[in-house]
Motif scaffolding. Structure first.
Motif, mmCIF file in Angstrom:
data_model
loop_
_atom_site.group_PDB
_atom_site.id
_atom_site.type_symbol
_atom_site.label_atom_id
_atom_site.label_comp_id
_atom_site.label_asym_id
_atom_site.label_seq_id
_atom_site.Cartn_x
_atom_site.Cartn_y
_atom_site.Cartn_z
ATOM 1 N N THR A 198 0.853 -1.252 -0.001
ATOM 2 C CA THR A 198 -0.067 -0.005 -0.011
ATOM 3 C C THR A 198 0.797 1.204 0.107
ATOM 4 O O THR A 198 0.368 2.195 -0.746
ATOM 5 C CB THR A 198 -0.930 -0.032 1.222
ATOM 6 N N VAL A 199 2.003 1.168 0.787
ATOM 7 C CA VAL A 199 2.709 2.502 0.768
ATOM 8 C C VAL A 199 3.637 2.535 -0.209
ATOM 9 O O VAL A 199 3.697 3.790 -1.047
ATOM 10 C CB VAL A 199 3.862 2.189 1.959
ATOM 11 N N ILE A 200 3.913 1.461 -1.101
ATOM 12 C CA ILE A 200 4.472 1.804 -2.369
ATOM 13 C C ILE A 200 3.581 2.219 -3.486
ATOM 14 O O ILE A 200 4.021 2.874 -4.393
ATOM 15 C CB ILE A 200 5.031 0.377 -2.976
ATOM 16 N N ALA A 201 2.444 1.708 -3.423
ATOM 17 C CA ALA A 201 1.306 2.090 -4.282
ATOM 18 C C ALA A 201 1.060 3.529 -4.224
ATOM 19 O O ALA A 201 0.740 4.332 -5.154
ATOM 20 C CB ALA A 201 -0.029 1.374 -4.201
ATOM 21 N N VAL A 202 1.039 4.114 -2.888
ATOM 22 C CA VAL A 202 0.711 5.403 -2.577
ATOM 23 C C VAL A 202 1.914 6.419 -3.024
ATOM 24 O O VAL A 202 1.654 7.330 -3.635
ATOM 25 C CB VAL A 202 0.526 5.717 -1.130
ATOM 26 N N VAL A 203 3.135 5.885 -2.963
ATOM 27 C CA VAL A 203 4.303 6.843 -3.633
ATOM 28 C C VAL A 203 4.210 6.837 -5.252
ATOM 29 O O VAL A 203 4.090 7.539 -5.920
ATOM 30 C CB VAL A 203 5.716 6.029 -3.261
ATOM 31 N N GLY A 204 3.576 5.647 -5.774
ATOM 32 C CA GLY A 204 3.565 5.528 -7.261
ATOM 33 C C GLY A 204 2.174 6.495 -7.545
ATOM 34 O O GLY A 204 2.240 7.307 -8.572
ATOM 35 N N LEU A 205 1.209 6.489 -6.851
ATOM 36 C CA LEU A 205 0.210 7.573 -7.137
ATOM 37 C C LEU A 205 0.672 9.134 -7.051
ATOM 38 O O LEU A 205 0.315 9.838 -7.718
ATOM 39 C CB LEU A 205 -1.037 7.164 -6.181
ATOM 40 N N ALA A 206 1.485 9.165 -5.862
ATOM 41 C CA ALA A 206 1.721 10.692 -5.696
ATOM 42 C C ALA A 206 2.905 11.168 -6.937
ATOM 43 O O ALA A 206 2.832 12.139 -7.514
ATOM 44 C CB ALA A 206 2.773 10.706 -4.416
ATOM 45 N N GLN A 257 9.922 19.361 -10.393
ATOM 46 C CA GLN A 257 8.658 18.333 -10.455
ATOM 47 C C GLN A 257 8.822 17.170 -11.082
ATOM 48 O O GLN A 257 8.268 16.076 -10.742
ATOM 49 C CB GLN A 257 7.501 19.027 -10.476
ATOM 50 N N ALA A 258 9.269 17.390 -12.356
ATOM 51 C CA ALA A 258 9.686 16.282 -13.197
ATOM 52 C C ALA A 258 10.474 15.296 -12.828
ATOM 53 O O ALA A 258 10.558 14.058 -12.867
ATOM 54 C CB ALA A 258 9.729 16.827 -14.698
ATOM 55 N N LEU A 259 11.575 15.758 -12.268
ATOM 56 C CA LEU A 259 12.735 14.773 -11.578
ATOM 57 C C LEU A 259 12.040 14.246 -10.542
ATOM 58 O O LEU A 259 12.409 12.644 -10.396
ATOM 59 C CB LEU A 259 13.997 15.619 -11.189
ATOM 60 N N VAL A 260 11.338 14.696 -9.707
ATOM 61 C CA VAL A 260 10.819 14.056 -8.567
ATOM 62 C C VAL A 260 9.698 12.949 -9.000
ATOM 63 O O VAL A 260 9.672 11.836 -8.416
ATOM 64 C CB VAL A 260 9.983 14.952 -7.500
ATOM 65 N N ALA A 261 8.849 13.260 -10.024
ATOM 66 C CA ALA A 261 7.712 12.245 -10.477
ATOM 67 C C ALA A 261 8.700 11.267 -10.985
ATOM 68 O O ALA A 261 8.424 9.959 -10.807
ATOM 69 C CB ALA A 261 6.972 12.892 -11.349
ATOM 70 N N ALA A 262 9.560 11.343 -11.852
ATOM 71 C CA ALA A 262 10.343 10.361 -12.677
ATOM 72 C C ALA A 262 10.901 9.287 -11.523
ATOM 73 O O ALA A 262 10.980 8.141 -11.636
ATOM 74 C CB ALA A 262 11.278 10.691 -13.474
ATOM 75 N N ALA A 263 11.507 9.798 -10.548
ATOM 76 C CA ALA A 263 12.396 9.195 -9.524
ATOM 77 C C ALA A 263 11.478 8.362 -8.605
ATOM 78 O O ALA A 263 11.538 7.118 -8.352
ATOM 79 C CB ALA A 263 13.077 9.987 -8.769
ATOM 80 N N ALA A 264 10.458 9.032 -8.187
ATOM 81 C CA ALA A 264 9.273 8.268 -7.409
ATOM 82 C C ALA A 264 8.651 7.239 -8.040
ATOM 83 O O ALA A 264 8.386 6.206 -7.456
ATOM 84 C CB ALA A 264 8.338 9.309 -6.808
ATOM 85 N N GLY A 265 8.294 7.369 -9.383
ATOM 86 C CA GLY A 265 7.746 6.517 -10.228
ATOM 87 C C GLY A 265 8.676 5.328 -10.547
ATOM 88 O O GLY A 265 8.300 4.108 -10.547
ATOM 89 N N LEU A 266 10.007 5.395 -10.736
ATOM 90 C CA LEU A 266 10.882 4.239 -10.785
ATOM 91 C C LEU A 266 11.150 3.549 -9.374
ATOM 92 O O LEU A 266 10.966 2.270 -9.352
ATOM 93 C CB LEU A 266 12.082 4.881 -11.368
ATOM 94 N N VAL A 267 11.106 4.275 -8.454
ATOM 95 C CA VAL A 267 11.166 3.532 -7.006
ATOM 96 C C VAL A 267 9.983 2.716 -6.795
ATOM 97 O O VAL A 267 9.915 1.735 -6.501
ATOM 98 C CB VAL A 267 11.269 4.559 -6.003
ATOM 99 N N GLN A 318 -1.118 -10.996 1.043
ATOM 100 C CA GLN A 318 0.047 -10.631 0.787
ATOM 101 C C GLN A 318 0.545 -9.374 0.173
ATOM 102 O O GLN A 318 1.563 -8.820 0.082
ATOM 103 C CB GLN A 318 0.899 -11.648 0.049
ATOM 104 N N GLY A 319 -0.534 -8.633 -0.411
ATOM 105 C CA GLY A 319 -0.307 -7.366 -0.879
ATOM 106 C C GLY A 319 -0.159 -7.401 -2.508
ATOM 107 O O GLY A 319 0.593 -6.582 -2.852
ATOM 108 N N ARG A 320 -0.547 -8.493 -3.084
ATOM 109 C CA ARG A 320 -0.223 -8.727 -4.548
ATOM 110 C C ARG A 320 -0.926 -7.378 -5.391
ATOM 111 O O ARG A 320 -0.535 -6.947 -6.280
ATOM 112 C CB ARG A 320 -0.512 -9.826 -5.214
ATOM 113 N N ALA A 321 -2.279 -7.112 -4.974
ATOM 114 C CA ALA A 321 -2.963 -6.150 -5.562
ATOM 115 C C ALA A 321 -2.519 -4.795 -5.426
ATOM 116 O O ALA A 321 -2.444 -4.208 -6.341
ATOM 117 C CB ALA A 321 -4.280 -6.213 -5.296
ATOM 118 N N GLY A 322 -1.991 -4.419 -4.143
ATOM 119 C CA GLY A 322 -1.244 -3.292 -3.995
ATOM 120 C C GLY A 322 0.060 -3.149 -5.097
ATOM 121 O O GLY A 322 0.470 -1.935 -5.302
ATOM 122 N N ALA A 323 0.832 -4.220 -5.015
ATOM 123 C CA ALA A 323 2.031 -4.142 -5.838
ATOM 124 C C ALA A 323 1.594 -4.097 -7.188
ATOM 125 O O ALA A 323 2.484 -3.348 -7.918
ATOM 126 C CB ALA A 323 2.696 -5.501 -5.409
#
Length: 127
Positions: free
Chosen positions: A37-45, A67-77, A97-102
C-alpha cells in the motif's frame, strides 16, 4: 541464544530456509498489505506530481523541471519496489500478501515515470 551460535547455525543452514519463507510470505515492509500500500501511494503521488509538472512545463522552457525529476524518480522507485514485492510473494490475489497493491504500484509507477520523463523532455526545449 548467543551471537556465535546464531551465526554458526545460519552458516550451517538451519535458519536460512525459515528466513527465506518468512520474507517470501511477508513481502516488503513487514506485513504484505502495508508495504504494498505504501509503495502504491508513492506511485500515485508520482502520477500526481508528474501531471502537475507536465502542465507546468507547457508554460515555458525550464518550468517544472524539479517536479519532473521528482515524479520520474518516485515512479521508478515505485515500479522497482512493486516488482520486487511481486517477485517475493508466493500466493495469489486475495491472500493478504499485498499482490493487488503491488500491481497497482507497478501501474502507478510506470505512469508516473512516463509523465515525469515527458515533463522533463518538455522543460528542456527552448522557445
Amino acid at each position: 541464544m548467543s551471537i556465535r551460535h546464531l551465526l554458526a547455525t545460519t552458516v550451517a543452514g538451519e535458519f536460512a530456509p525459515a528466513a527465506h519463507t518468512s520474507l517470501a510470505a511477508g513481502g516488503i515492509g513487514g506485513s504484505g498489505r502495508a508495504g504494498a500500500t505504501v509503495i502504491a501511494v508513492v506511485g500515485l503521488a508520482s502520477v500526481v506530481v508528474g501531471g502537475l509538472a507536465l502542465s507546468r512545463s507547457r508554460r515555458g522552457p525550464g518550468e517544472g523541471r524539479i517536479q519532473a525529476l521528482v515524479a520520474a524518480a518516485a515512479g521508478l522507485v515505485s515500479l522497482v519496489l512493486s516488482a520486487w514485492h511481486l517477485a517475493l510473494t508466493t500466493e495469489g490475489l486475495g491472500s493478504g500478501q499485498g499482490r493487488a497493491g503491488a500491481v497497482a504500484g507497478v501501474a502507478f509507477g510506470l505512469i508516473g515515470a512516463v509523465l515525469g520523463g515527458l515533463a522533463l523532455a518538455r522543460s528542456r526545449r527552448t522557445a
